[in-house]
Design an enzyme around this catalytic site. Structure first.
Site, PDB file in Angstrom:
ATOM      1  N   CYS A  43     -22.254 -18.609   5.127  1.00 32.76           N
ATOM      2  CA  CYS A  43     -21.675 -19.697   5.913  1.00 32.76           C
ATOM      3  C   CYS A  43     -22.187 -21.046   5.432  1.00 32.76           C
ATOM      4  O   CYS A  43     -22.089 -21.367   4.255  1.00 32.76           O
ATOM      5  CB  CYS A  43     -21.966 -19.464   7.397  1.00 32.76           C
ATOM      6  SG  CYS A  43     -21.086 -20.588   8.514  1.00 32.76           S
ATOM      7  N   LYS A  50     -29.853 -14.466   5.869  1.00 30.64           N
ATOM      8  CA  LYS A  50     -29.620 -15.909   5.968  1.00 30.64           C
ATOM      9  C   LYS A  50     -30.889 -16.610   6.421  1.00 30.64           C
ATOM     10  O   LYS A  50     -31.537 -16.178   7.381  1.00 30.64           O
ATOM     11  CB  LYS A  50     -28.476 -16.162   6.960  1.00 30.64           C
ATOM     12  CG  LYS A  50     -28.037 -17.613   7.077  1.00 30.64           C
ATOM     13  CD  LYS A  50     -26.857 -17.708   8.037  1.00 30.64           C
ATOM     14  CE  LYS A  50     -26.311 -19.130   8.123  1.00 30.64           C
ATOM     15  NZ  LYS A  50     -25.162 -19.204   9.052  1.00 30.64           N
ATOM     16  N   GLU A  93     -18.661 -12.976   6.608  1.00 29.67           N
ATOM     17  CA  GLU A  93     -19.848 -13.054   7.463  1.00 29.67           C
ATOM     18  C   GLU A  93     -19.649 -12.267   8.761  1.00 29.67           C
ATOM     19  O   GLU A  93     -18.605 -12.364   9.407  1.00 29.67           O
ATOM     20  CB  GLU A  93     -20.124 -14.526   7.799  1.00 29.67           C
ATOM     21  CG  GLU A  93     -21.287 -14.747   8.743  1.00 29.67           C
ATOM     22  CD  GLU A  93     -21.400 -16.194   9.189  1.00 29.67           C
ATOM     23  OE1 GLU A  93     -22.464 -16.571   9.692  1.00 29.67           O
ATOM     24  OE2 GLU A  93     -20.410 -16.960   9.035  1.00 29.67           O
TER      25      GLU A  93
END
Length: 514
Positions: A394, A341, A279
């Protein structure tokens, strides 16, 4: 038996609030990585002794005790969050007790409401030991969905060390396990304290625990790990210090580290076909940097595809929007696709109620001038040579409904993360354990690249075939496991959880006043 009952009644006679807080905190050690789940079979019955004694009290008293029980649990379970505030202590440390305390206090409200609901039922002659697991499981489901959701430390995650019981996630998911785990523990209370008829019910429920364990072991034995031919995945773990990550003067060193790990010869002798960077691995806008992508092209193995965690910028209405993304690039460093995301971290990637909190000095932990913009939702991307992949970044991996797109079932899961915020605390281990549950739920293998933390390959039954060390800079060349047939949970989602919930409530109704 009567002596034990008398001892437990004396235990509940004084200092109930303090005892419930401690019992809640002790229950948290049933979570990974300690996995001391037998403690739950002690703490839950003891808490039920206190709640039963207080079941006829005023609701405000019950609410207070239920909230303290949850507060103890969530402070202990979520203590790893405090580590993030030591990355930049001069700026952030003062916010740590506010952030951790507020989060634990808010999460405890869900448990407070669960205990209130259970006490309401108990005053109408429902067995408290039977309804508390049901109301707690419903509270955990709500906790994972309301206000963007935060299902970290869900009770179902305590199945991580139960020797195969976690395989039930393939049928009922983590949500169903969040009902069964406390139900097994509370049945101990029923077996000790209840009338003969209810005691037989408690024993019957307890028997389903070893049966689940045996079934899980049989499932594991009947599905040995098989691997996808001609696919070799490289997980890049650069181990960049979080203090250096966003400082411009370190950008060159960070990118050189990534390129060197990317270009390293294969450790297996087989061609590297797919590479995953963690990430926000690149300290600049990679898709906008022709020079950066030209350097990357020279470091790419021939024919390989790179999935790189990166910050992406897009203009909307003449205003820049920033996304935390995964870029898919070919061996010429051309961007083929991207994933944005959509489950952002409150307080990390955006600040809830910023209009009220920023004047008080509170700010996001991630140092960007603006909050990130959420993407459109769970998406599968076509990865050349490996088919569809469910993408997550994440902590999206903690949401059962966030790891794969809703239309076509993918072949595997890709998760990129940066657990460097949390050092060697319990956080990275719990994060990995939750991705294991996603693999079991979906019957899909997972590949996980961490800046530091734990990079791993997980097979479709949740077995970790590779796990890196924390604090190591390296590149790991690994085979990708094959998926298994679509699971019951993959087809039905949380439907069976709600069926189980109705069954338990129905049993509570059937065993009223008996």
């Amino acid at each position: 038996m009567e002596t034990l009952q008398n001892l437990l009644q004396r235990f509940a006679a004084r200092h109930q609030a303090l005892k419930l807080f401690v019992l809640g905190a002790l229950a948290a050690i049933a979570l990974p990585p300690t996995d001391l789940w037998p403690v739950l079979f002690i703490t839950v019955p003891l808490a039920l002794v206190i709640f039963t004694r207080e079941s006829q009290s005023l609701y405000r008293r019950i609410a207070w005790l239920g909230w303290l029980y949850g507060l103890g649990y969530f402070i202990a379970a979520l203590h790893w969050i405090a580590y993030a505030f030591f990355v930049n202590p001069e700026r952030d440390l003062w916010m740590m007790p506010i952030a951790l305390g507020s989060l634990a206090a808010f999460m405890a409200v869900f448990w407070m409401l669960a205990i209130l609901a259970a006490s309401f039922a108990a005053k109408r002659s429902y067995p408290l030991w039977l309804v508390v697991p049901a109301t707690l499981a419903m509270a955990e489901w709500l906790r994972g969905h309301l206000f963007t959701g935060f299902p970290w430390s869900a009770l179902g995650q305590m199945s991580d060390g139960m020797f195969g019981v976690e395989q039930l996630a393939s049928i009922i998911g983590m949500t169903g396990l969040s009902l069964m785990v406390p139900l097994w523990a509370s049945a101990i209370y029923g077996a000790v304290f209840e009338t003969a008829r209810r005691r037989w019910l408690a024993v019957a429920l307890l028997i389903t625990f070893p049966l689940s364990l045996v079934w899980g072991q049989l499932r594991l034995a009947s599905h040995p790990t098989a691997y996808v031919p001609d696919v070799m995945v490289r997980l890049v773990q650069p181990n960049i210090n979080q203090n250096e990550k966003w400082l411009e003067r370190h950008a060159r060193k960070i990118y050189d580290t990534l390129l060197a790990l990317n270009a390293r010869p294969s450790s297996t002798g087989k061609p590297i076909t797919h590479i995953i960077w963690p990430e926000s691995s690149v300290p600049f806008l990679l898709d906008e940097s022709a020079a950066g992508r030209a350097e990357l092209a020279k470091a790419m193995p021939p024919g390989a595809t790179l999935m790189a965690g990166a910050v992406r910028r897009s203009a909307a209405n003449d205003q820049a929007q920033y996304f935390t993304s995964i870029l898919v690039l070919n061996d010429q460093a051309q961007v083929l696709n991207h994933y944005d995301k959509w489950h952002l971290v409150p307080g990390g990637e955006f600040l809830p109620l910023a209009w009220a909190l920023e004047p008080l000095g509170l700010r996001k932990v991630v140092s960007l001038p603006e909050s990130f913009t959420p993407g459109p939702g769970p998406t599968n991307l076509e990865i050349p040579g490996a088919g569809l992949a469910g993408m997550s970044i994440c902590y999206e991996a903690i949401f059962p409904d966030a790891v794969a797109g809703p239309s076509i079932r993918p072949n595997w899961l890709i998760n990129v993360t940066n657990d460097g915020w949390f050092g060697k605390s319990t956080g990275p281990y719990q994060h990995l354990a939750q991705l294991r549950l996603r693999s079991i739920e979906q019957g899909l293998p997972a590949a996980r690249a961490a800046n530091t933390g734990i990079s791993s390959i997980i097979d479709p039954l949740g077995r970790v075939t590779f796990q890196s060390l924390i604090g190591v800079s390296d590149a790991y060349d690994l085979a990708l496991p094959q998926p298994v047939s679509q699971t019951t949970y993959g087809r039905l989602g949380d439907c069976l959880f709600f069926v189980l919930l109705l069954v338990v409530i129905g049993l509570g109704h059937f065993f009223k006043k008996s």
